[in-house]
Design a protein around this motif. Structure first.
Motif, PDB file in Angstrom:
ATOM      1  N   CYS A 142      53.196  45.187  32.649  1.00 46.23           N
ATOM      2  CA  CYS A 142      52.334  46.229  32.080  1.00 46.23           C
ATOM      3  C   CYS A 142      52.658  47.566  32.717  1.00 46.23           C
ATOM      4  O   CYS A 142      52.566  47.742  33.918  1.00 46.23           O
ATOM      5  CB  CYS A 142      50.862  45.884  32.261  1.00 46.23           C
ATOM      6  SG  CYS A 142      50.329  45.647  33.944  1.00 46.23           S
ATOM      7  N   HIS A 186      54.226  36.234  29.212  1.00 50.77           N
ATOM      8  CA  HIS A 186      53.803  37.322  30.086  1.00 50.77           C
ATOM      9  C   HIS A 186      54.496  38.612  29.703  1.00 50.77           C
ATOM     10  O   HIS A 186      55.489  38.614  28.981  1.00 50.77           O
ATOM     11  CB  HIS A 186      54.098  36.984  31.548  1.00 50.77           C
ATOM     12  CG  HIS A 186      55.512  36.528  31.754  1.00 50.77           C
ATOM     13  ND1 HIS A 186      56.583  37.372  31.713  1.00 50.77           N
ATOM     14  CD2 HIS A 186      56.017  35.283  31.962  1.00 50.77           C
ATOM     15  CE1 HIS A 186      57.701  36.686  31.917  1.00 50.77           C
ATOM     16  NE2 HIS A 186      57.382  35.414  32.062  1.00 50.77           N
ATOM     17  N   ASP A 187      53.935  39.695  30.201  1.00 49.35           N
ATOM     18  CA  ASP A 187      54.508  41.024  30.011  1.00 49.35           C
ATOM     19  C   ASP A 187      54.352  41.799  31.302  1.00 49.35           C
ATOM     20  O   ASP A 187      53.411  41.569  32.069  1.00 49.35           O
ATOM     21  CB  ASP A 187      53.770  41.791  28.899  1.00 49.35           C
ATOM     22  CG  ASP A 187      54.117  41.289  27.513  1.00 49.35           C
ATOM     23  OD1 ASP A 187      55.329  41.161  27.220  1.00 49.35           O
ATOM     24  OD2 ASP A 187      53.188  41.034  26.724  1.00 49.35           O
ATOM     25  N   ASP A 206      42.418  48.461  23.558  1.00 44.86           N
ATOM     26  CA  ASP A 206      43.523  47.504  23.533  1.00 44.86           C
ATOM     27  C   ASP A 206      42.974  46.085  23.435  1.00 44.86           C
ATOM     28  O   ASP A 206      43.434  45.271  22.639  1.00 44.86           O
ATOM     29  CB  ASP A 206      44.379  47.679  24.798  1.00 44.86           C
ATOM     30  CG  ASP A 206      45.568  46.747  24.860  1.00 44.86           C
ATOM     31  OD1 ASP A 206      46.149  46.437  23.801  1.00 44.86           O
ATOM     32  OD2 ASP A 206      45.918  46.321  25.976  1.00 44.86           O
ATOM     33  N   HIS A 265      53.537  48.020  23.460  1.00 43.46           N
ATOM     34  CA  HIS A 265      54.541  47.019  23.108  1.00 43.46           C
ATOM     35  C   HIS A 265      54.451  45.875  24.097  1.00 43.46           C
ATOM     36  O   HIS A 265      54.715  46.047  25.282  1.00 43.46           O
ATOM     37  CB  HIS A 265      55.940  47.641  23.105  1.00 43.46           C
ATOM     38  CG  HIS A 265      57.009  46.677  22.732  1.00 43.46           C
ATOM     39  ND1 HIS A 265      57.079  46.107  21.486  1.00 43.46           N
ATOM     40  CD2 HIS A 265      58.039  46.159  23.445  1.00 43.46           C
ATOM     41  CE1 HIS A 265      58.113  45.281  21.447  1.00 43.46           C
ATOM     42  NE2 HIS A 265      58.703  45.295  22.626  1.00 43.46           N
ATOM     43  N   LYS A 266      54.053  44.707  23.595  1.00 42.15           N
ATOM     44  CA  LYS A 266      53.877  43.533  24.448  1.00 42.15           C
ATOM     45  C   LYS A 266      54.613  42.354  23.824  1.00 42.15           C
ATOM     46  O   LYS A 266      54.013  41.545  23.112  1.00 42.15           O
ATOM     47  CB  LYS A 266      52.396  43.207  24.605  1.00 42.15           C
ATOM     48  CG  LYS A 266      51.603  44.310  25.243  1.00 42.15           C
ATOM     49  CD  LYS A 266      50.155  43.904  25.333  1.00 42.15           C
ATOM     50  CE  LYS A 266      49.322  45.134  25.481  1.00 42.15           C
ATOM     51  NZ  LYS A 266      47.961  44.934  25.091  1.00 42.15           N
ATOM     52  N   TYR A 297      48.743  33.363  28.802  1.00 45.06           N
ATOM     53  CA  TYR A 297      49.306  34.717  28.731  1.00 45.06           C
ATOM     54  C   TYR A 297      48.713  35.565  29.848  1.00 45.06           C
ATOM     55  O   TYR A 297      47.528  35.459  30.178  1.00 45.06           O
ATOM     56  CB  TYR A 297      48.993  35.391  27.385  1.00 45.06           C
ATOM     57  CG  TYR A 297      49.418  36.843  27.372  1.00 45.06           C
ATOM     58  CD1 TYR A 297      50.760  37.184  27.227  1.00 45.06           C
ATOM     59  CD2 TYR A 297      48.502  37.862  27.561  1.00 45.06           C
ATOM     60  CE1 TYR A 297      51.161  38.511  27.250  1.00 45.06           C
ATOM     61  CE2 TYR A 297      48.888  39.190  27.583  1.00 45.06           C
ATOM     62  CZ  TYR A 297      50.220  39.508  27.433  1.00 45.06           C
ATOM     63  OH  TYR A 297      50.613  40.813  27.477  1.00 45.06           O
ATOM     64  N   ARG A 300      49.472  39.655  32.041  1.00 46.59           N
ATOM     65  CA  ARG A 300      50.250  40.866  32.277  1.00 46.59           C
ATOM     66  C   ARG A 300      50.397  41.028  33.778  1.00 46.59           C
ATOM     67  O   ARG A 300      49.461  40.786  34.533  1.00 46.59           O
ATOM     68  CB  ARG A 300      49.522  42.097  31.714  1.00 46.59           C
ATOM     69  CG  ARG A 300      49.318  42.062  30.234  1.00 46.59           C
ATOM     70  CD  ARG A 300      48.462  43.212  29.675  1.00 46.59           C
ATOM     71  NE  ARG A 300      47.587  43.852  30.628  1.00 46.59           N
ATOM     72  CZ  ARG A 300      47.621  45.161  30.917  1.00 46.59           C
ATOM     73  NH1 ARG A 300      48.470  45.958  30.326  1.00 46.59           N
ATOM     74  NH2 ARG A 300      46.789  45.677  31.790  1.00 46.59           N
ATOM     75  N   LEU A 323      53.027  38.857  24.541  1.00 46.71           N
ATOM     76  CA  LEU A 323      51.829  38.552  23.753  1.00 46.71           C
ATOM     77  C   LEU A 323      52.205  38.263  22.306  1.00 46.71           C
ATOM     78  O   LEU A 323      51.685  37.324  21.700  1.00 46.71           O
ATOM     79  CB  LEU A 323      50.834  39.704  23.829  1.00 46.71           C
ATOM     80  CG  LEU A 323      49.547  39.515  23.030  1.00 46.71           C
ATOM     81  CD1 LEU A 323      48.773  38.294  23.511  1.00 46.71           C
ATOM     82  CD2 LEU A 323      48.691  40.764  23.096  1.00 46.71           C
ATOM     83  N   ASP A 324      53.122  39.062  21.770  1.00 44.36           N
ATOM     84  CA  ASP A 324      53.576  38.821  20.397  1.00 44.36           C
ATOM     85  C   ASP A 324      54.159  37.413  20.268  1.00 44.36           C
ATOM     86  O   ASP A 324      53.861  36.689  19.314  1.00 44.36           O
ATOM     87  CB  ASP A 324      54.621  39.863  19.978  1.00 44.36           C
ATOM     88  CG  ASP A 324      54.043  41.269  19.889  1.00 44.36           C
ATOM     89  OD1 ASP A 324      52.804  41.410  19.785  1.00 44.36           O
ATOM     90  OD2 ASP A 324      54.831  42.230  19.950  1.00 44.36           O
TER      91      ASP A 324
END
Length: 159
Positions: A36, A33-34, A73, A42-43, A4, A6, A46-47
């Motif tokens: 950022c 991935h997200d 966080d 809200h990710k 994972y 960001r 990651l969720d």
């Protein structure tokens, strides 16, 4: 092993760049991935990583900075990992929660400290805003009406 990271929303930063390469080289079978944006909470990536993992799985991140936006966080996400029975490994810092040492326990205490600090700050701000409660002042009229107390001194007992 689940990877994972960001990615900041800047030109040239891609999801298939060097961070993905590091995680793949470390042995991650799947990557999440997200993007950022500042302090986004809200990710979905990651969720999805947490939902796809089974207790005992290892979540691998390139660094703590590529994992979380700030300390609170980070501590909250670490709490979620621990609750799900997952482990964390960071490539840059060399953190591996599978090793003994209580990393999750320390993070839990830090999160609790942060929550308590916030509560104390709120109470202090209220005192500053409203003023410290003062004890009631003695009523000068009532003080005049009360008889003076008499002190009786007993002599030495007679023998």
């Amino acid at each position: 092993m689940i990877g994972y990271f960001r990615v900041p929303p800047v030109r040239g930063a891609t999801f298939d760049g060097p961070l993905a390469d590091k995680l793949t080289a470390a042995g991650c079978e799947t990557l999440h991935h997200d993007a950022c944006y500042a302090l986004a909470v809200h990710k979905p990536g990651l969720d999805a990583a947490i939902v796809s993992a089974r207790p005992g799985d290892l979540l691998v991140v390139p660094s703590l900075h590529a994992f979380a936006a700030h300390i609170v966080d980070l501590l909250q996400v670490l709490g979620r990992l621990q609750a799900a029975g997952l482990y964390l490994m960071t490539l840059a810092e060399g953190i591996d929660t599978r090793m003994p040492g209580g990393f999750f326990a320390v993070c839990g205490h830090l999160l609790q400290f942060n929550d308590q600090t916030r509560m104390v700050r709120n109470a202090e701000e209220k005192i500053v805003r409203l003023g410290r409660p003062r004890p009631p002042s003695p009523d000068p009229v009532a003080a005049e009406e009360e008889p003076a107390s008499e002190t009786v001194v007993e002599g030495a007992p007679e023998a």
